[in-house]
Design a protein around this motif. Structure first.
Motif, PDB file in Angstrom:
ATOM      1  N   ALA A 138       0.811  -1.222   0.000  1.00 41.07           N
ATOM      2  CA  ALA A 138       0.000   0.000   0.000  1.00 41.07           C
ATOM      3  C   ALA A 138       0.842   1.269   0.000  1.00 41.07           C
ATOM      4  CB  ALA A 138      -0.923   0.006   1.231  1.00 41.07           C
ATOM      5  N   ALA A 139       2.162   1.156   0.106  1.00 36.11           N
ATOM      6  CA  ALA A 139       3.012   2.341   0.230  1.00 36.11           C
ATOM      7  C   ALA A 139       4.086   2.373  -0.843  1.00 36.11           C
ATOM      8  CB  ALA A 139       3.669   2.369   1.608  1.00 36.11           C
ATOM      9  N   GLY A 140       4.507   3.581  -1.182  1.00 32.58           N
ATOM     10  CA  GLY A 140       5.541   3.740  -2.192  1.00 32.58           C
ATOM     11  C   GLY A 140       6.937   3.486  -1.679  1.00 32.58           C
ATOM     12  N   ARG A 141       7.108   3.581  -0.362  1.00 30.99           N
ATOM     13  CA  ARG A 141       8.436   3.440   0.234  1.00 30.99           C
ATOM     14  C   ARG A 141       8.340   2.563   1.470  1.00 30.99           C
ATOM     15  NH1 ARG A 141      12.259   7.186   2.832  1.00 30.99           N
ATOM     16  NH2 ARG A 141      14.297   6.920   1.857  1.00 30.99           N
ATOM     17  N   THR A 142       9.303   1.663   1.647  1.00 30.76           N
ATOM     18  CA  THR A 142       9.278   0.714   2.765  1.00 30.76           C
ATOM     19  C   THR A 142      10.441   0.993   3.707  1.00 30.76           C
ATOM     20  OG1 THR A 142       8.229  -1.007   1.431  1.00 30.76           O
ATOM     21  CG2 THR A 142       9.390  -1.710   3.424  1.00 30.76           C
ATOM     22  N   VAL A 143      10.091   1.248   4.962  1.00 26.53           N
ATOM     23  CA  VAL A 143      11.091   1.444   6.016  1.00 26.53           C
ATOM     24  C   VAL A 143      10.862   0.369   7.072  1.00 26.53           C
ATOM     25  CG1 VAL A 143      12.005   2.989   7.790  1.00 26.53           C
ATOM     26  CG2 VAL A 143      11.175   3.932   5.612  1.00 26.53           C
ATOM     27  N   VAL A 144      11.886  -0.422   7.340  1.00 21.77           N
ATOM     28  CA  VAL A 144      11.822  -1.440   8.379  1.00 21.77           C
ATOM     29  C   VAL A 144      12.395  -0.869   9.666  1.00 21.77           C
ATOM     30  CG1 VAL A 144      12.752  -3.669   9.139  1.00 21.77           C
ATOM     31  CG2 VAL A 144      11.888  -3.393   6.814  1.00 21.77           C
ATOM     32  N   VAL A 145      11.674  -1.050  10.764  1.00 22.24           N
ATOM     33  CA  VAL A 145      12.147  -0.600  12.073  1.00 22.24           C
ATOM     34  C   VAL A 145      12.374  -1.843  12.926  1.00 22.24           C
ATOM     35  CG1 VAL A 145      11.184   1.715  11.999  1.00 22.24           C
ATOM     36  CG2 VAL A 145       9.734  -0.151  12.748  1.00 22.24           C
ATOM     37  N   ALA A 146      13.628  -2.067  13.334  1.00 22.19           N
ATOM     38  CA  ALA A 146      13.976  -3.305  14.048  1.00 22.19           C
ATOM     39  C   ALA A 146      15.196  -3.063  14.923  1.00 22.19           C
ATOM     40  CB  ALA A 146      14.263  -4.426  13.056  1.00 22.19           C
ATOM     41  N   ASP A 147      15.097  -3.398  16.207  1.00 26.04           N
ATOM     42  CA  ASP A 147      16.259  -3.261  17.078  1.00 26.04           C
ATOM     43  C   ASP A 147      17.278  -4.349  16.762  1.00 26.04           C
ATOM     44  OD1 ASP A 147      16.136  -5.568  19.153  1.00 26.04           O
ATOM     45  OD2 ASP A 147      14.089  -4.786  19.164  1.00 26.04           O
ATOM     46  N   GLY A 148      18.473  -4.195  17.332  1.00 25.87           N
ATOM     47  CA  GLY A 148      19.582  -5.061  16.983  1.00 25.87           C
ATOM     48  C   GLY A 148      19.377  -6.527  17.276  1.00 25.87           C
ATOM     49  N   GLU A 178      15.785  -6.541  -1.287  1.00 21.96           N
ATOM     50  CA  GLU A 178      15.708  -5.730  -2.502  1.00 21.96           C
ATOM     51  C   GLU A 178      14.459  -4.855  -2.542  1.00 21.96           C
ATOM     52  OE1 GLU A 178      13.784  -9.721  -3.395  1.00 21.96           O
ATOM     53  OE2 GLU A 178      15.579  -9.003  -2.356  1.00 21.96           O
ATOM     54  N   ASP A 179      13.453  -5.181  -1.737  1.00 22.42           N
ATOM     55  CA  ASP A 179      12.216  -4.391  -1.706  1.00 22.42           C
ATOM     56  C   ASP A 179      12.133  -3.487  -0.479  1.00 22.42           C
ATOM     57  OD1 ASP A 179      11.140  -5.470  -4.102  1.00 22.42           O
ATOM     58  OD2 ASP A 179      10.604  -7.293  -3.029  1.00 22.42           O
ATOM     59  N   ILE A 180      13.229  -3.367   0.264  1.00 24.27           N
ATOM     60  CA  ILE A 180      13.274  -2.506   1.441  1.00 24.27           C
ATOM     61  C   ILE A 180      14.142  -1.297   1.125  1.00 24.27           C
ATOM     62  CG2 ILE A 180      14.069  -2.338   3.844  1.00 24.27           C
ATOM     63  CD1 ILE A 180      13.481  -5.360   4.085  1.00 24.27           C
ATOM     64  N   ASP A 181      13.627  -0.098   1.396  1.00 22.89           N
ATOM     65  CA  ASP A 181      14.377   1.119   1.101  1.00 22.89           C
ATOM     66  C   ASP A 181      15.329   1.507   2.228  1.00 22.89           C
ATOM     67  OD1 ASP A 181      13.130   2.049  -1.523  1.00 22.89           O
ATOM     68  OD2 ASP A 181      11.357   1.756  -0.280  1.00 22.89           O
ATOM     69  N   VAL A 182      14.854   1.422   3.463  1.00 20.34           N
ATOM     70  CA  VAL A 182      15.653   1.835   4.616  1.00 20.34           C
ATOM     71  C   VAL A 182      15.358   0.883   5.770  1.00 20.34           C
ATOM     72  CG1 VAL A 182      16.214   3.707   6.238  1.00 20.34           C
ATOM     73  CG2 VAL A 182      15.470   4.263   3.917  1.00 20.34           C
ATOM     74  N   ILE A 183      16.382   0.570   6.545  1.00 22.48           N
ATOM     75  CA  ILE A 183      16.204  -0.111   7.823  1.00 22.48           C
ATOM     76  C   ILE A 183      16.693   0.834   8.911  1.00 22.48           C
ATOM     77  CG2 ILE A 183      16.853  -2.062   9.294  1.00 22.48           C
ATOM     78  CD1 ILE A 183      17.215  -3.726   6.760  1.00 22.48           C
ATOM     79  N   VAL A 184      15.837   1.109   9.887  1.00 16.50           N
ATOM     80  CA  VAL A 184      16.223   1.944  11.029  1.00 16.50           C
ATOM     81  C   VAL A 184      16.401   1.021  12.223  1.00 16.50           C
ATOM     82  CG1 VAL A 184      15.628   3.915  12.483  1.00 16.50           C
ATOM     83  CG2 VAL A 184      14.862   3.853  10.099  1.00 16.50           C
ATOM     84  N   THR A 185      17.579   1.073  12.846  1.00 13.36           N
ATOM     85  CA  THR A 185      17.883   0.160  13.941  1.00 13.36           C
ATOM     86  C   THR A 185      18.649   0.888  15.034  1.00 13.36           C
ATOM     87  OG1 THR A 185      18.774  -2.031  14.485  1.00 13.36           O
ATOM     88  CG2 THR A 185      20.071  -0.662  12.977  1.00 13.36           C
ATOM     89  N   ALA A 186      18.898   0.188  16.123  1.00 18.60           N
ATOM     90  CA  ALA A 186      19.727   0.666  17.227  1.00 18.60           C
ATOM     91  C   ALA A 186      20.236  -0.547  17.991  1.00 18.60           C
ATOM     92  CB  ALA A 186      18.925   1.586  18.159  1.00 18.60           C
TER      93      ALA A 186
END
Length: 279
Positions: A215-225, A240-248
Motif C-alpha cells: 500500500a506504500a511507495g516506500r518501505t522502512v523497516v524498524v527493528a532493534d539489533g 531488494e524491496d526494502i528502502d531503509v532499515i532503522v535500527t539501534a
C-alpha cells in the motif's frame, strides 16, 4: 565401521543421517539453515532438503523456508506487553529516527509491534506535523495516535483481532488496504537477515505485513539489533524491496552485511549511511 566413521566419510545411511538432523534441530534455539546442516553432516544441500521433506512428513520437525525448526518452534510469539519492556531505549531511538523521515501532509502506514508503536509515539511528539494520515492494523497504535487528532487522521484497517499483538489481520483488511496509496510504510518483524530479508514468526501477520507494504511507495523497516541475523517462518520482504532499515544497538558486522546488500541502514544511536533517506 562406526557411526562416526560413516559421518566422516560422508556415507551415512539416510535413517542415521535423519536422526542426526533431528538431534541438531531439536538442540537449536531457532531455525537451522539447510547449508549449516549440510556442512555438519558432510553432505549436499540437495540431500538435506530431501531429508527435511521426509522428516516434515513424519512430523519429526517442521521444514521452513531455508531450513528447519523443531516442532512447536515455528511460532514463538510473545505478548505485546511482554516485548514492550525489552530494548526500550533502542526502540525509543528508532522511533525518533523513523518519525524524522515523515513530513506534514503525508500518508503513513504503521505496522503492528512494539517498535512501530515507538514510531507512533514519536510522531505524536512532533508538534510540527500537521495533515498526516496514519493507516494502521494495530489497535494499540491507533489508541496511541488518538492524542494527535485532529492534526492526524487515523484510519484502522479492520479485520480479525489477534489478541497477543492486538492486531487486525485477514479477511477485512484486504478490503481497505488496496484503496490506500501511502507515501511510506513502517514495518516491524522478528528477524532481519541478508538471505531472507524481513521475516516474522506467524503467518497471519506476515500476510498482513505484505499487504501493508504493497500500500506504500516506500518501505522502512524498524527493528532493534536483537532482530538482526535471525530468520523466521514468514517471509515479509526481501532486502531488494526494502528502502531503509532503522535500527539501534545492532551488531556492526551484521549491519555492514545488510548495507553491502544495497540497503540503507540508519543506526539511530550511531552513524547513518550516506544515501539520502528523506521520506
Amino acid at each position: 565401521m562406526s557411526d562416526d566413521d560413516l559421518f566422516l566419510a560422508g556415507t551415512m545411511p539416510a535413517p542415521l543421517r535423519q536422526d542426526r538432523i533431528v538431534t541438531i534441530v531439536d538442540g537449536a534455539p531457532g531455525m537451522v539453515r539447510t547449508a549449516a546442516l549440510a556442512a555438519a553432516l558432510g553432505t549436499s544441500e540437495v540431500t538435506v532438503r530431501q531429508d527435511l521433506a521426509v522428516l516434515d512428513r513424519e512430523a519429526r520437525l517442521r521444514r521452513v523456508h531455508g531450513g528447519a525448526v523443531r516442532l512447536g518452534a515455528g511460532s514463538p510469539e510473545r505478548p505485546f506487553e511482554e516485548t514492550a519492556v525489552e530494548q526500550q531505549v533502542a526502540k525509543a531511538a528508532i522511533g525518533r529516527a523513523a518519525a524524522a523521515l515523515v513530513r506534514s501532509g503525508q500518508c503513513v502506514v504503521l505496522d503492528v509491534g512494539t517498535t512501530p508503536a515507538a514510531v507512533a509515539e514519536a510522531l505524536v511528539a512532533r508538534d510540527d506535523l500537521v495533515g498526516v494520515t496514519v493507516v494502521t492494523n494495530s489497535l494499540t497504535t491507533a489508541l496511541a495516535l488518538e492524542r494527535a487528532v485532529p492534526r492526524f487522521t487515523v484510519i484502522v484497517t479492520g479485520g480479525t483481532l489477534r489478541p497477543l499483538q492486538h492486531s487486525l489481520v485477514a479477511p477485512f483488511n484486504g478490503a481497505v488496504l488496496p484503496m490506500i496509496a501511502a507515501d511510506v510504510v513502517f514495518l516491524g518483524g522478528t528477524g532481519v537477515d541478508v538471505e531472507h530479508g524481513l521475516t516474522n514468526v506467524n503467518l497471519p501477520e506476515t500476510e498482513a505485513k505484505r499487504m501493508l507494504r504493497a500500500a506504500a511507495g516506500r518501505t522502512v523497516v524498524v527493528a532493534d539489533g536483537s532482530k538482526f541475523g535471525r530468520a523466521h517462518i514468514g517471509v515479509v520482504s526481501g532486502l531488494e524491496d526494502i528502502d531503509v532499515i532503522v535500527t539501534a544497538e545492532a551488531p556492526p558486522e551484521l549491519v555492514e552485511l545488510v548495507r553491502a546488500a544495497g540497503v540503507e541502514v540508519v543506526v539511530a544511536d550511531g552513524t547513518t549511511s550516506g544515501r539520502n533517506h528523506s521520506a
